[in-house]
Enzyme design. Sequence first.
Site: not given
Length: 221
Positions: A10, A12, A167
């Site tokens: 991932d 961001d 996240d």
Amino acid sequence: MSLPAAVLWDMDGTLVDTEPYWIAAEHAIVEEHGGTWNDEFAHQLVGNDLMVSAEFIRANSPIDWEPERIVDELLVRVVAQVREHVPWRPGARELLAALGDAGVPSALVTMSWRVLADAVVEALPDGAFAAVVTGDEVSHGKPHPEPYEAAARMLGVDPARCVAIEDSPTGVRSAVAAGVPTLAVPHVVPVPETAGAVQVSGLDGMTPQGLAEAVASLVVG
């Protein structure tokens, strides 16, 4: 212990700490239209497909733009900040480089659009990512499994032999749904315990072998 066939990242909040940039951009465009924004709203958008986020902003503010224009306005602001300063997450670049040295390919799997992904990738050494999947290039965004399935297909690897690093709850759900053993590294928002994922507090000091060991309990065969 064998290393993963590939690592699917991932962006961001995982590779780069851009969530504050997104939140600031959301506050700015809503307030410029006479509305108010808050971090509770902002945190609901973490990890989402950008069009989903744009619809949420439109529904919870005075903005009456089409969702595509909302996304464009957000991206202009976030990309400008990234081009001034890329806010790398601790340990992320080091792990990415170590994976490359170990011969493990990496793919970027982000719901940000290509223009922002390119700005981040351009700040890395050539070849850091063997594939890039962006939110404007898939039919279904996270939490749908399509983005992670697409990344594994582009690399020619079995999703079950990869590791995803995420996240957000939305991203973890996407990776797990694609059958990818997932390392959850909560940052801006908490990530609930999820079958198919293990949690660590951060990537600082993480090695390719440590990554394999962290998800060993999730790997079958």
